[in-house]
Write a protein that holds these residues in place. Structure first.
Motif, mmCIF file in Angstrom:
data_model
loop_
_atom_site.group_PDB
_atom_site.id
_atom_site.type_symbol
_atom_site.label_atom_id
_atom_site.label_comp_id
_atom_site.label_asym_id
_atom_site.label_seq_id
_atom_site.Cartn_x
_atom_site.Cartn_y
_atom_site.Cartn_z
ATOM 1 N N LYS A 186 0.827 -1.206 0.000
ATOM 2 C CA LYS A 186 0.000 0.000 0.000
ATOM 3 C C LYS A 186 0.861 1.255 0.000
ATOM 4 O O LYS A 186 1.972 1.252 0.528
ATOM 5 N N GLY A 187 0.293 2.285 -0.547
ATOM 6 C CA GLY A 187 0.897 3.602 -0.407
ATOM 7 C C GLY A 187 0.294 4.248 0.820
ATOM 8 O O GLY A 187 -0.705 3.778 1.368
ATOM 9 N N SER A 188 0.905 5.331 1.299
ATOM 10 C CA SER A 188 0.321 6.016 2.442
ATOM 11 C C SER A 188 0.286 7.509 2.203
ATOM 12 O O SER A 188 1.082 8.056 1.431
ATOM 13 N N CYS A 189 -0.681 8.148 2.851
ATOM 14 C CA CYS A 189 -0.857 9.589 2.714
ATOM 15 C C CYS A 189 -1.396 10.115 4.036
ATOM 16 O O CYS A 189 -2.215 9.467 4.680
ATOM 17 N N ARG A 190 -0.897 11.269 4.444
ATOM 18 C CA ARG A 190 -1.376 11.902 5.684
ATOM 19 C C ARG A 190 -2.228 13.105 5.329
ATOM 20 O O ARG A 190 -1.832 13.906 4.489
ATOM 21 N N PRO B 104 -15.167 25.595 22.098
ATOM 22 C CA PRO B 104 -13.891 25.487 21.356
ATOM 23 C C PRO B 104 -13.948 26.138 19.982
ATOM 24 O O PRO B 104 -14.843 25.859 19.178
ATOM 25 N N GLY B 105 -12.955 26.971 19.705
ATOM 26 C CA GLY B 105 -12.911 27.694 18.441
ATOM 27 C C GLY B 105 -12.135 26.962 17.361
ATOM 28 O O GLY B 105 -12.219 27.316 16.186
ATOM 29 N N SER B 106 -11.382 25.925 17.753
ATOM 30 C CA SER B 106 -10.661 25.202 16.709
ATOM 31 C C SER B 106 -10.467 23.734 17.088
ATOM 32 O O SER B 106 -10.463 23.373 18.266
ATOM 33 N N CYS B 107 -10.337 22.921 16.061
ATOM 34 C CA CYS B 107 -10.115 21.498 16.265
ATOM 35 C C CYS B 107 -9.390 20.943 15.041
ATOM 36 O O CYS B 107 -9.643 21.376 13.910
ATOM 37 N N GLU B 108 -8.483 20.011 15.282
ATOM 38 C CA GLU B 108 -7.696 19.447 14.181
ATOM 39 C C GLU B 108 -7.673 17.924 14.300
ATOM 40 O O GLU B 108 -7.602 17.384 15.395
ATOM 41 N N ILE B 109 -7.758 17.270 13.167
ATOM 42 C CA ILE B 109 -7.541 15.821 13.164
ATOM 43 C C ILE B 109 -6.446 15.476 12.168
ATOM 44 O O ILE B 109 -6.235 16.192 11.177
ATOM 45 N N GLN B 110 -5.748 14.371 12.446
ATOM 46 C CA GLN B 110 -4.730 13.868 11.528
ATOM 47 C C GLN B 110 -5.135 12.459 11.113
ATOM 48 O O GLN B 110 -5.456 11.624 11.948
ATOM 49 N N ILE B 111 -5.132 12.269 9.812
ATOM 50 C CA ILE B 111 -5.635 11.014 9.255
ATOM 51 C C ILE B 111 -4.515 10.301 8.498
ATOM 52 O O ILE B 111 -3.750 10.941 7.759
ATOM 53 N N ASP B 112 -4.430 8.997 8.674
ATOM 54 C CA ASP B 112 -3.501 8.178 7.891
ATOM 55 C C ASP B 112 -4.334 7.346 6.915
ATOM 56 O O ASP B 112 -5.297 6.693 7.317
ATOM 57 N N ALA C 102 2.536 14.790 0.584
ATOM 58 C CA ALA C 102 2.668 14.157 -0.737
ATOM 59 C C ALA C 102 2.438 12.658 -0.557
ATOM 60 O O ALA C 102 3.058 12.040 0.300
ATOM 61 N N PRO C 103 1.536 12.073 -1.315
ATOM 62 C CA PRO C 103 1.284 10.645 -1.149
ATOM 63 C C PRO C 103 2.491 9.809 -1.572
ATOM 64 O O PRO C 103 3.187 10.163 -2.510
ATOM 65 N N SER C 104 2.732 8.726 -0.840
ATOM 66 C CA SER C 104 3.877 7.880 -1.190
ATOM 67 C C SER C 104 3.512 6.990 -2.373
ATOM 68 O O SER C 104 2.345 6.780 -2.677
ATOM 69 N N GLU C 105 4.549 6.465 -3.020
ATOM 70 C CA GLU C 105 4.336 5.574 -4.154
ATOM 71 C C GLU C 105 3.668 4.296 -3.664
ATOM 72 O O GLU C 105 3.885 3.859 -2.537
ATOM 73 N N VAL C 106 2.894 3.693 -4.536
ATOM 74 C CA VAL C 106 2.225 2.457 -4.171
ATOM 75 C C VAL C 106 2.696 1.346 -5.104
ATOM 76 O O VAL C 106 2.943 1.572 -6.289
ATOM 77 N N MET C 107 2.874 0.156 -4.532
ATOM 78 C CA MET C 107 3.218 -1.008 -5.355
ATOM 79 C C MET C 107 1.898 -1.689 -5.660
ATOM 80 O O MET C 107 1.360 -2.406 -4.823
ATOM 81 N N GLU C 108 1.367 -1.391 -6.832
ATOM 82 C CA GLU C 108 0.071 -1.967 -7.198
ATOM 83 C C GLU C 108 0.258 -3.425 -7.601
ATOM 84 O O GLU C 108 1.164 -3.746 -8.361
ATOM 85 N N ALA C 109 -0.617 -4.257 -7.084
ATOM 86 C CA ALA C 109 -0.540 -5.687 -7.425
ATOM 87 C C ALA C 109 -1.005 -5.855 -8.872
ATOM 88 O O ALA C 109 -2.031 -6.439 -9.172
#
Ligand code: ZN
Length: 389
Positions: free
Chosen positions: A193-197, A257-265, A301-308
């Motif tokens: 899989k590739g990964s992206c944040r 609360p005036g602000s909120c942040e989430i980080q997604i993988d 920047a999304p990482s490269e993915v090794m597609e099957a």
């Protein structure tokens, strides 16, 4: 001229005659600590392997890196007209300096080898070196081979230009084999899989929770809606992993609360799949449940993915036939979540089979072990795959 069968027989015999030499080199390079931030240690391994490769007709180049371990590349009979085969490895480990003292190289009575990086992937480097030696010894004369040992794979080449170097090495290759961590079930990796944040920030209106809460617009409440919607995009069965892993918001209990942040993988099996999920996240970000809140989306920047892909599967079929030819036994395909340099090679458009290295388990932990005898079996599998390609 020797035929393929004789050549292969000679190559396998070479491995049979090299058990001690292979184990000695394995012990030697496991005993050179080379944690990903230990440039000195990695460069020492690099110099050692350079000598080893040069002893078997490989022209080597060390690509110096300022803030990361150096990269070692080599070419074996580059003058041959056919398309080259690439052997991939990395010399860095995840283990900090000083680990070796607590976990020295040793092979226990069950035939399990221990030590930092014993599996991931110092054994793989030994295999690549001896595959080249065996090719030289058996009179293989078909294709050129290239070898690329990275010095900073474990941090995704963040502090070097290794990515560009690797892309250049991949150029024009017929196929690549990566001697990464092998699996005990003989699964060979055809997809990674590739990964992206992704970071989503919601801005609301902060207000005193006791004096004028009606003026407030809760960024946390808005984000709560978004988290549930985003998390619904997770599609485990279809190999799309979405994880809201971090949430930060508000300042004190007595303020809206005036602000909120989430980080997604996000982990994905193809670029199309990633683009699709990013589109959906943007739609979720745009729609507000709490009036007057606004959201912003930013991403790495999304990482490269090794597609099957068909190309990888075709190369796998070739390895499977090679396994049958030498009586290796059954091999199967595997898709995994973790990134490796195979993703880079695959993104360059060359067929790749990964996890061709020694078999074992628990890499990246102190319990990491490798099945010592598979060092030889896997070298033979690689040789059969190369000679018949
Ligand atoms: Zn690795």
């Amino acid at each position: 001229m020797m035929n393929e069968t004789e050549m292969l027989k000679k190559a396998l015999e070479y491995i049979d005659a090299s058990h001690e030499a292979m184990k000695t080199l394995w012990e030697e390079i496991v005993s050179m600590e080379s944690g990903v931030s230990d440039k000195e240690g990695i460069d020492r391994v690099c110099e050692r392997l350079k000598k080893e490769l040069e002893a078997s007709a490989v022209c080597t180049t060390v690509v110096p890196m300022e803030q990361a371990g150096n990269l070692l590349k080599g070419e074996f009979h580059g003058e041959r007209p056919q398309k080259p085969i690439l052997l991939i490895g990395h010399m860095d480990t995840v283990f900090a300096k000083g680990t070796l003292e607590k976990n020295p190289f040793r092979i226990d009575e069950q035939g399990r080898a221990h030590g930092p990086g014993v599996l991931d992937m110092k054994a793989g480097l030994v295999i690549a070196v001896f595959v080249l030696r065996a090719l030289e010894a058996c009179g293989y004369d078909k294709r050129p081979l290239r070898v690329m040992f990275a010095g900073d794979e474990e941090n995704g080449h963040r502090l070097s230009n290794a990515r560009e170097e690797i892309r250049a090495v991949c150029e024009g290759c017929e196929a690549a084999f990566n001697f990464e961590t092998g699996f005990e079930d003989d699964g060979l990796v055809v997809g990674r899989k590739g990964s992206c944040r992704v970071v989503v920030t919601v801005t609301g209106v902060a207000a005193h929770a006791g004096n004028d809460p009606q003026r407030g617009r809760s960024a946390i409440l808005e984000m709560a809606h978004k988290v549930i919607e985003i998390q619904k995009l997770h599609d485990f069965d279809n190999g799309l992993f979405v994880n809201v892993g971090v949430i930060k918001g508000g300042t004190v209990p007595n303020a809206v609360p005036g602000s909120c942040e989430i980080q997604i993988d996000i982990r994905y099996e193809s670029r199309e799949r990633l683009d699709e999920v990013l589109r959906k996240i943007r739609v979720i970000a745009e729609y507000s449940h709490v009036a007057d809140t606004k959201a912003q989306v930013s991403m790495s920047a999304p990482s490269e993915v090794m597609e099957a892909s068909g190309a990888n599967l075709k190369l796998f079929e070739h390895v499977k036939r090679a396994a049958e030819l030498i009586g290796y036994g059954e091999v199967s395909t595997k898709k995994v979540g973790g990134w490796s340099d195979s993703c880079l090679a695959s993104a360059c458009g060359i067929p790749v089979v990964c996890a061709m290295g020694v078999k074992g388990a628990k890499n990246h932990s102190m319990e990491e072990y490798a099945l010592a005898d598979t060092l030889f079996e896997r070298a033979k599998l690689a040789l059969a795959s190369i000679i018949t390609l």
